[in-house]
Design a protein around this motif. Structure first.
Motif, PDB file in Angstrom:
ATOM      1  N   LEU A 107      -3.019  17.285  -8.879  1.00 38.91           N
ATOM      2  CA  LEU A 107      -2.350  17.462  -7.587  1.00 38.91           C
ATOM      3  C   LEU A 107      -0.937  18.017  -7.764  1.00 38.91           C
ATOM      4  CD1 LEU A 107      -3.464  14.134  -5.854  1.00 38.91           C
ATOM      5  CD2 LEU A 107      -4.359  16.432  -5.415  1.00 38.91           C
ATOM      6  N   TYR A 108      -0.229  17.543  -8.782  1.00 42.76           N
ATOM      7  CA  TYR A 108       1.180  17.912  -8.949  1.00 42.76           C
ATOM      8  C   TYR A 108       1.366  19.298  -9.552  1.00 42.76           C
ATOM      9  CZ  TYR A 108       6.140  17.520 -10.136  1.00 42.76           C
ATOM     10  OH  TYR A 108       7.490  17.726 -10.221  1.00 42.76           O
ATOM     11  N   VAL A 109       0.374  19.804 -10.268  1.00 43.63           N
ATOM     12  CA  VAL A 109       0.557  21.056 -11.003  1.00 43.63           C
ATOM     13  C   VAL A 109       0.951  22.210 -10.080  1.00 43.63           C
ATOM     14  CG1 VAL A 109      -1.866  21.798 -10.902  1.00 43.63           C
ATOM     15  CG2 VAL A 109      -0.429  22.548 -12.800  1.00 43.63           C
ATOM     16  N   TRP A 110       0.527  22.150  -8.814  1.00 47.32           N
ATOM     17  CA  TRP A 110       0.843  23.247  -7.896  1.00 47.32           C
ATOM     18  C   TRP A 110       2.303  23.226  -7.467  1.00 47.32           C
ATOM     19  CZ3 TRP A 110      -2.579  26.789  -8.283  1.00 47.32           C
ATOM     20  CH2 TRP A 110      -3.901  26.450  -8.574  1.00 47.32           C
ATOM     21  N   CYS A 111       3.018  22.144  -7.785  1.00 46.11           N
ATOM     22  CA  CYS A 111       4.452  22.101  -7.485  1.00 46.11           C
ATOM     23  C   CYS A 111       5.288  22.809  -8.550  1.00 46.11           C
ATOM     24  CB  CYS A 111       4.916  20.642  -7.365  1.00 46.11           C
ATOM     25  SG  CYS A 111       4.098  19.709  -6.066  1.00 46.11           S
ATOM     26  N   LEU A 112       4.676  23.126  -9.699  1.00 43.84           N
ATOM     27  CA  LEU A 112       5.422  23.789 -10.767  1.00 43.84           C
ATOM     28  C   LEU A 112       5.787  25.213 -10.375  1.00 43.84           C
ATOM     29  CD1 LEU A 112       3.402  22.919 -14.012  1.00 43.84           C
ATOM     30  CD2 LEU A 112       5.562  21.923 -13.287  1.00 43.84           C
ATOM     31  N   PRO A 113       6.922  25.727 -10.850  1.00 43.99           N
ATOM     32  CA  PRO A 113       7.200  27.152 -10.711  1.00 43.99           C
ATOM     33  C   PRO A 113       6.312  27.938 -11.670  1.00 43.99           C
ATOM     34  CG  PRO A 113       8.939  26.091 -11.973  1.00 43.99           C
ATOM     35  CD  PRO A 113       8.040  24.991 -11.480  1.00 43.99           C
ATOM     36  N   GLU A 114       5.774  29.066 -11.213  1.00 45.32           N
ATOM     37  CA  GLU A 114       4.968  29.922 -12.093  1.00 45.32           C
ATOM     38  C   GLU A 114       5.902  30.674 -13.030  1.00 45.32           C
ATOM     39  OE1 GLU A 114       2.506  30.870 -14.187  1.00 45.32           O
ATOM     40  OE2 GLU A 114       1.291  30.401 -12.413  1.00 45.32           O
ATOM     41  N   THR A 115       5.565  30.712 -14.330  1.00 42.44           N
ATOM     42  CA  THR A 115       6.481  31.284 -15.321  1.00 42.44           C
ATOM     43  C   THR A 115       6.092  32.681 -15.779  1.00 42.44           C
ATOM     44  OG1 THR A 115       5.266  30.164 -17.104  1.00 42.44           O
ATOM     45  CG2 THR A 115       7.173  29.007 -16.161  1.00 42.44           C
ATOM     46  N   VAL A 116       4.887  33.148 -15.427  1.00 40.49           N
ATOM     47  CA  VAL A 116       4.515  34.529 -15.747  1.00 40.49           C
ATOM     48  C   VAL A 116       3.862  35.159 -14.521  1.00 40.49           C
ATOM     49  CG1 VAL A 116       4.193  34.129 -18.216  1.00 40.49           C
ATOM     50  CG2 VAL A 116       2.251  33.884 -16.691  1.00 40.49           C
ATOM     51  N   SER A 117       3.992  36.457 -14.388  1.00 38.37           N
ATOM     52  CA  SER A 117       3.362  37.170 -13.280  1.00 38.37           C
ATOM     53  C   SER A 117       1.959  37.600 -13.679  1.00 38.37           C
ATOM     54  CB  SER A 117       4.200  38.388 -12.909  1.00 38.37           C
ATOM     55  OG  SER A 117       4.375  39.223 -14.045  1.00 38.37           O
ATOM     56  N   ARG A 118       1.100  37.780 -12.670  1.00 37.86           N
ATOM     57  CA  ARG A 118      -0.260  38.228 -12.939  1.00 37.86           C
ATOM     58  C   ARG A 118      -0.244  39.681 -13.430  1.00 37.86           C
ATOM     59  NH1 ARG A 118      -5.136  36.087  -9.289  1.00 37.86           N
ATOM     60  NH2 ARG A 118      -4.625  33.861  -9.286  1.00 37.86           N
ATOM     61  N   ILE A 119      -1.095  39.968 -14.393  1.00 39.28           N
ATOM     62  CA  ILE A 119      -1.249  41.333 -14.875  1.00 39.28           C
ATOM     63  C   ILE A 119      -2.734  41.625 -15.040  1.00 39.28           C
ATOM     64  CG2 ILE A 119       0.985  41.408 -16.045  1.00 39.28           C
ATOM     65  CD1 ILE A 119      -0.468  40.902 -18.683  1.00 39.28           C
ATOM     66  N   PRO A 120      -3.156  42.881 -15.001  1.00 38.64           N
ATOM     67  CA  PRO A 120      -4.576  43.214 -15.174  1.00 38.64           C
ATOM     68  C   PRO A 120      -5.064  42.861 -16.582  1.00 38.64           C
ATOM     69  CG  PRO A 120      -3.334  45.067 -14.255  1.00 38.64           C
ATOM     70  CD  PRO A 120      -2.320  44.064 -14.728  1.00 38.64           C
ATOM     71  N   GLY A 121      -6.392  42.698 -16.705  1.00 37.26           N
ATOM     72  CA  GLY A 121      -7.004  42.488 -18.020  1.00 37.26           C
ATOM     73  C   GLY A 121      -7.571  41.108 -18.247  1.00 37.26           C
ATOM     74  N   ALA A 122      -7.677  40.276 -17.175  1.00 39.99           N
ATOM     75  CA  ALA A 122      -8.144  38.899 -17.350  1.00 39.99           C
ATOM     76  C   ALA A 122      -9.575  38.850 -17.878  1.00 39.99           C
ATOM     77  CB  ALA A 122      -8.039  38.144 -16.026  1.00 39.99           C
ATOM     78  N   LEU A 123     -10.484  39.657 -17.292  1.00 40.24           N
ATOM     79  CA  LEU A 123     -11.876  39.637 -17.742  1.00 40.24           C
ATOM     80  C   LEU A 123     -12.006  40.120 -19.181  1.00 40.24           C
ATOM     81  CD1 LEU A 123     -13.829  40.902 -14.594  1.00 40.24           C
ATOM     82  CD2 LEU A 123     -13.810  38.596 -15.576  1.00 40.24           C
ATOM     83  N   LYS A 124     -11.275  41.154 -19.508  1.00 36.55           N
ATOM     84  CA  LYS A 124     -11.311  41.679 -20.881  1.00 36.55           C
ATOM     85  C   LYS A 124     -10.805  40.656 -21.883  1.00 36.55           C
ATOM     86  CE  LYS A 124      -9.834  45.673 -23.624  1.00 36.55           C
ATOM     87  NZ  LYS A 124      -9.024  46.924 -23.634  1.00 36.55           N
ATOM     88  N   SER A 125      -9.854  39.810 -21.457  1.00 37.61           N
ATOM     89  CA  SER A 125      -9.285  38.813 -22.368  1.00 37.61           C
ATOM     90  C   SER A 125     -10.276  37.720 -22.735  1.00 37.61           C
ATOM     91  CB  SER A 125      -8.040  38.172 -21.739  1.00 37.61           C
ATOM     92  OG  SER A 125      -8.390  37.247 -20.717  1.00 37.61           O
ATOM     93  N   LEU A 126     -11.391  37.596 -21.968  1.00 39.51           N
ATOM     94  CA  LEU A 126     -12.375  36.543 -22.247  1.00 39.51           C
ATOM     95  C   LEU A 126     -13.249  36.871 -23.459  1.00 39.51           C
ATOM     96  CD1 LEU A 126     -13.549  35.685 -18.608  1.00 39.51           C
ATOM     97  CD2 LEU A 126     -11.877  34.473 -20.019  1.00 39.51           C
ATOM     98  N   ALA A 127     -13.254  38.108 -23.898  1.00 39.83           N
ATOM     99  CA  ALA A 127     -14.000  38.456 -25.112  1.00 39.83           C
ATOM    100  C   ALA A 127     -13.406  37.694 -26.291  1.00 39.83           C
ATOM    101  CB  ALA A 127     -13.920  39.950 -25.366  1.00 39.83           C
ATOM    102  N   PRO A 128     -14.258  36.989 -27.069  1.00 38.83           N
ATOM    103  CA  PRO A 128     -13.729  36.177 -28.179  1.00 38.83           C
ATOM    104  C   PRO A 128     -12.872  37.000 -29.131  1.00 38.83           C
ATOM    105  CG  PRO A 128     -16.044  35.697 -27.819  1.00 38.83           C
ATOM    106  CD  PRO A 128     -15.715  36.885 -26.957  1.00 38.83           C
ATOM    107  N   THR A 129     -11.645  36.599 -29.265  1.00 36.98           N
ATOM    108  CA  THR A 129     -10.722  37.342 -30.116  1.00 36.98           C
ATOM    109  C   THR A 129      -9.546  36.467 -30.495  1.00 36.98           C
ATOM    110  OG1 THR A 129      -9.404  39.370 -30.296  1.00 36.98           O
ATOM    111  CG2 THR A 129      -9.377  38.232 -28.182  1.00 36.98           C
ATOM    112  N   LEU A 130      -8.860  36.838 -31.548  1.00 34.91           N
ATOM    113  CA  LEU A 130      -7.602  36.206 -31.921  1.00 34.91           C
ATOM    114  C   LEU A 130      -6.507  37.250 -31.769  1.00 34.91           C
ATOM    115  CD1 LEU A 130      -8.511  34.200 -35.168  1.00 34.91           C
ATOM    116  CD2 LEU A 130      -8.244  33.323 -32.857  1.00 34.91           C
ATOM    117  N   HIS A 131      -5.527  36.929 -30.923  1.00 35.26           N
ATOM    118  CA  HIS A 131      -4.442  37.890 -30.704  1.00 35.26           C
ATOM    119  C   HIS A 131      -3.169  37.352 -31.332  1.00 35.26           C
ATOM    120  CE1 HIS A 131      -1.877  40.911 -28.997  1.00 35.26           C
ATOM    121  NE2 HIS A 131      -1.116  39.979 -28.436  1.00 35.26           N
ATOM    122  N   VAL A 132      -2.794  37.959 -32.452  1.00 33.22           N
ATOM    123  CA  VAL A 132      -1.541  37.607 -33.119  1.00 33.22           C
ATOM    124  C   VAL A 132      -0.645  38.832 -33.080  1.00 33.22           C
ATOM    125  CG1 VAL A 132      -0.455  36.814 -35.249  1.00 33.22           C
ATOM    126  CG2 VAL A 132      -2.733  35.993 -34.637  1.00 33.22           C
TER     127      VAL A 132
END
Length: 395
Positions: free
Chosen positions: A176-201
């Motif tokens: 319930l409380y999590v929605w009171c937090l300020p968002e710290t990053v803006s949305r950017i394209p590529g969410a579906l592509k990011s679901l492909a199993p990978t390690l990003h370093v």
């Protein structure tokens, strides 16, 4: 003033949420013997129940670990909490191994989802204290889960349910409380592509990550051993049947780690890692002596020393890499770090669980401890050689 209060409130919420997730992850450890006694399953099934958690956690880190870099932090934290709420309900009604396997699998995916996003959000919220809190909160969480569960099993009614009711209530409030937090990053394209199993370093963090790995592997392999086999080891080596001792050992290791993290929070990561490698070597060596002499008091002394190395090694590894990622790279980097860490957490422990059926738990522990000592000494030598090379280069 309001921004300071907002930041403090956000940090407090994030730390408490990390504590809750990690407490839930270690809560079943003192209960494994209870489940075995009530449900009459084999050691192989016990290993499977431990292993399915780690496998599903790794699956989450590999797929949704960097999702919050694209969708934002809050929705991903919320979904992780919902998944863990369902896992707590499954634990509460568990009357068979099928329920336990399902609960641990769901809990593992929830924890893997939360681990990367909460770590990144802590760093977003406070770049100065974030690395220390990222190291300290998991230690305190595992300690409170193991010790709290052990106390409830030993002294309270509903030994296999009360701890989960407590955690369930906390998670509902956090969702319930999590929605009171300020968002710290803006949305950017590529969410579906990011679901492909990978390690990003990020390229700038790769060398530091690999330099930290030997010590980090030793640290997490120790944690996996204590989380899965410590209660059984104490019973076999000393004859003790107290459920509190197994959870107490987990708490001793993690609380000692928390003390180390807080005490050395202002020291350079390289110095912390060197000291931690030495302490881990000594602590594991004493643990092997305790196992082979059936000395319960030495178990706890060794656990304190190994725990100091555990906490320092974890903090030093985190601090050596977290400052090298840009804001939209942090969740991906922390996801990769935790994938490697949890592989070290689960694979050696699962191997030890299977080998113990062939060679016995004490002989398996001797071999496991010897490998940890070699890893720690190797890490120490590597760190000293790097420091020497850097000193020659700057001379």
């Amino acid at each position: 003033m309001s921004s300071v209060i907002s930041q403090r409130s956000s940090l407090a919420f994030l730390v408490i949420t990390v504590l809750t997730f990690l407490a839930a992850s270690s809560a079943p450890t003192p209960l494994y013997q209870v489940y075995q006694d009530h449900l009459h399953f084999s050691a192989a099934m016990l290993t499977a129940i431990f292993g399915v958690y780690a496998v599903s956690l790794l699956a989450a880190l590999l797929t949704v670990g960097s999702l919050s870099d694209y969708l934002g932090r809050k929705p991903v934290i919320f979904v992780a909490l919902l998944l863990n709420i369902v896992a707590m309900l499954l634990f509460i009604v568990a009357d068979s191994t099928s329920y336990l396997l399902a609960a641990r699998a769901l809990q593992g995916f929830a924890t893997g989802t939360a681990t990367a996003v909460l770590s990144a959000t802590l760093l977003d919220t406070d770049r100065v204290r974030g690395p220390m809190l990222n190291s300290l909160a998991p230690m305190l969480g595992m300690a409170s889960g193991g010790l709290g569960s052990g106390l409830l099993v030993e002294f309270a009614p509903w030994p296999t349910q009360l701890i989960y009711y407590t955690l369930l209530g906390l998670m509902v409030l956090q969702a319930l409380y999590v929605w009171c937090l300020p968002e710290t990053v803006s949305r950017i394209p590529g969410a579906l592509k990011s679901l492909a199993p990978t390690l990003h370093v990020p390229p700038q963090a790769r060398r530091a990550l690999w330099l930290a790995m030997p010590l980090n592997v030793a640290v997490w392999a120790l944690g996996g051993f204590f989380s899965s086999l410590a209660p059984s080891l104490v019973r076999v080596a000393t004859g003790s049947t107290s459920h509190l001792i197994g959870g107490g050992l987990v708490a001793v290791v993690t609380l000692s780690g928390a003390v180390m993290i807080y005490s050395l929070r202002d020291h350079a990561a390289e110095r912390v890692m060197r000291l931690s490698a030495a302490l881990l070597t000594v602590g594991v060596g004493l643990l092997l002596v305790a196992v082979n002499t059936a000395s319960l008091w030495l178990f706890f002394v060794a656990s304190v020393i190994a725990g100091l190395g555990f906490g320092g090694g974890f903090m030093g590894s985190v601090r050596s890499i977290v400052g090298l990622a840009l804001p939209h790279e942090r969740a991906g980097l922390m996801s990769a770090f935790y994938v490697l860490s949890y592989l070290a957490f689960c694979v050696p422990a699962l191997l030890a669980g299977n080998l113990s059926r062939v060679f016995g738990l004490i002989a398996t522990t001797d071999g496991y401890g010897a490998v940890l000592i070699l890893l720690s000494l190797g890490a120490l030598v590597g760190l000293l050689m790097r420091d020497s090379a850097q000193a020659r280069a700057s001379a």
